[in-house]
Write an enzyme that holds these catalytic residues in place. Sequence first.
Site, PDB file in Angstrom:
ATOM      1  N   HIS A  47       0.917  -1.236  -0.013  1.00  0.00           N
ATOM      2  CA  HIS A  47       0.001  -0.033   0.019  1.00  0.00           C
ATOM      3  C   HIS A  47       0.972   1.163  -0.017  1.00  0.00           C
ATOM      4  O   HIS A  47       1.759   1.595   0.861  1.00  0.00           O
ATOM      5  CB  HIS A  47      -0.777   0.002   1.279  1.00  0.00           C
ATOM      6  N   ARG A  49       1.014   4.527   0.563  1.00  0.00           N
ATOM      7  CA  ARG A  49       0.070   5.655   1.236  1.00  0.00           C
ATOM      8  C   ARG A  49       0.633   7.156   0.979  1.00  0.00           C
ATOM      9  O   ARG A  49       1.606   7.160   0.743  1.00  0.00           O
ATOM     10  CB  ARG A  49      -0.135   5.534   2.770  1.00  0.00           C
ATOM     11  N   ARG A  53       3.947   6.284   4.883  1.00  0.00           N
ATOM     12  CA  ARG A  53       4.294   5.961   6.510  1.00  0.00           C
ATOM     13  C   ARG A  53       5.227   4.375   6.469  1.00  0.00           C
ATOM     14  O   ARG A  53       5.836   4.340   7.373  1.00  0.00           O
ATOM     15  CB  ARG A  53       3.165   5.739   7.528  1.00  0.00           C
ATOM     16  N   GLU A  74      -2.131  -1.625  -3.645  1.00  0.00           N
ATOM     17  CA  GLU A  74      -3.045  -0.846  -2.776  1.00  0.00           C
ATOM     18  C   GLU A  74      -3.165   0.664  -2.699  1.00  0.00           C
ATOM     19  O   GLU A  74      -1.826   1.106  -2.486  1.00  0.00           O
ATOM     20  CB  GLU A  74      -3.270  -1.402  -1.246  1.00  0.00           C
ATOM     21  N   THR A 104      -5.106   1.307  10.296  1.00  0.00           N
ATOM     22  CA  THR A 104      -5.043   0.509   9.040  1.00  0.00           C
ATOM     23  C   THR A 104      -6.408   1.009   8.243  1.00  0.00           C
ATOM     24  O   THR A 104      -7.023   1.754   8.774  1.00  0.00           O
ATOM     25  CB  THR A 104      -5.057  -1.008   9.313  1.00  0.00           C
ATOM     26  N   THR A 105      -6.348   0.378   7.114  1.00  0.00           N
ATOM     27  CA  THR A 105      -7.651   0.645   6.252  1.00  0.00           C
ATOM     28  C   THR A 105      -8.826   0.275   7.026  1.00  0.00           C
ATOM     29  O   THR A 105      -9.118  -0.535   7.079  1.00  0.00           O
ATOM     30  CB  THR A 105      -7.640  -0.053   4.785  1.00  0.00           C
ATOM     31  N   GLY A 195      -7.558  -8.398   8.269  1.00  0.00           N
ATOM     32  CA  GLY A 195      -7.867  -9.091   9.641  1.00  0.00           C
ATOM     33  C   GLY A 195      -7.775 -10.411   9.676  1.00  0.00           C
ATOM     34  O   GLY A 195      -7.940 -11.132  10.667  1.00  0.00           O
TER      35      GLY A 195
HETATM   36  N1  PXP Z   1      -6.601  -6.319   1.871  1.00  0.00           N
HETATM   37  C1  PXP Z   1      -6.372  -4.671   1.933  1.00  0.00           C
HETATM   38  C2  PXP Z   1      -7.223  -3.912   0.728  1.00  0.00           C
HETATM   39  C3  PXP Z   1      -5.909  -3.880   2.767  1.00  0.00           C
HETATM   40  O1  PXP Z   1      -5.914  -2.547   2.797  1.00  0.00           O
HETATM   41  C4  PXP Z   1      -5.223  -4.565   3.779  1.00  0.00           C
HETATM   42  C5  PXP Z   1      -4.280  -3.920   4.852  1.00  0.00           C
HETATM   43  O2  PXP Z   1      -3.268  -3.105   4.323  1.00  0.00           O
HETATM   44  C6  PXP Z   1      -5.103  -5.955   3.699  1.00  0.00           C
HETATM   45  C7  PXP Z   1      -5.866  -6.743   2.725  1.00  0.00           C
HETATM   46  C8  PXP Z   1      -4.228  -6.777   4.679  1.00  0.00           C
HETATM   47  O3  PXP Z   1      -4.769  -6.645   6.047  1.00  0.00           O
HETATM   48  P1  PXP Z   1      -4.370  -7.360   7.298  1.00  0.00           P
HETATM   49  O4  PXP Z   1      -2.924  -6.530   7.282  1.00  0.00           O
HETATM   50  O5  PXP Z   1      -4.997  -7.129   8.602  1.00  0.00           O
HETATM   51  O6  PXP Z   1      -4.051  -8.877   6.839  1.00  0.00           O
END
Ligand code: PXP
Length: 240
Positions: A47, A49, A53, A74, A104-105, A195
């Site tokens: 991602h 951002r 970060r 992302e 987080t998102t 998650g």
């Molecule tokens: N999918 C997307 C679109 C996300 O924004 C994120 C977090 O960056 C994840 C999956 C992965 O989430 P986690 O780090 O909670 O496994």
Amino acid sequence: MTNNKKRLGVNIDHIASLRQLRGGLTPDPIQAANIVENAGADGIVVHLREDRRHINDRDLKTLKQVVVTHLNLEMSINPEIVAIAAKTKPDQVTLVPEKRQELTTEGGLDTIKLKSRISKVISKLQSKGIKVSLFIEPNIHQIQTAKSINADAIEIHTGKYALSSGKKQKNELLKIKKAAQHAKKIGLSVFAGHGLNYHNVKAIADIDEIEELNIGYSIITRAVFFGLKNAIKEMINLIK
Ligand code: PXP
């Protein structure tokens, strides 16, 4: 698609978060991408951002050169980031909502409210040969709108499922199942993430319509104790 074919995309943002703690060069997300791919994962997710970060522009550029599986970027619909994506040409972009203060998102993209802006970003990226997925809540209206603006795929936000338990979790799972079935029926590719961990992933991996799971935090934190390669292999065994 059968469960055997389910893909695992690994989000390596938090390797870069650790690096940023000291502002140096280690741990290097590029090295992490290499280990993740060698351990059998199907793709790398990062991602970029707006506040940079964790992952930065240089990481993204290098990942584009070295990732041999699949690179999923992302990002928000911020014009500066969209221009970077159009230039870098990852295999896939996942559009996500982004707030400065969030850890987080939080929550999915509102495709209804942002329909015309998202639609323009989708066309621009698709014209560069990039597949576009929208990170949305398991909601039929959001899915219909994603289809109407020509998204290639949706990623169902599993955060509410992951954070709940008991009856509430069962309800969230049912919502995800129904959303996945509907999305697939109208011709969208279906992914899921957020998650997911070693305890809650199985029920999501059992949903046939979901082709790909994108997982970050649980894998990277498990790697602290068991090593990145082992953490990836263990997750692959659970979902395939
Ligand atoms: N999918 C997307 C679109 C996300 O924004 C994120 C977090 O960056 C994840 C999956 C992965 O989430 P986690 O780090 O909670 O496994």
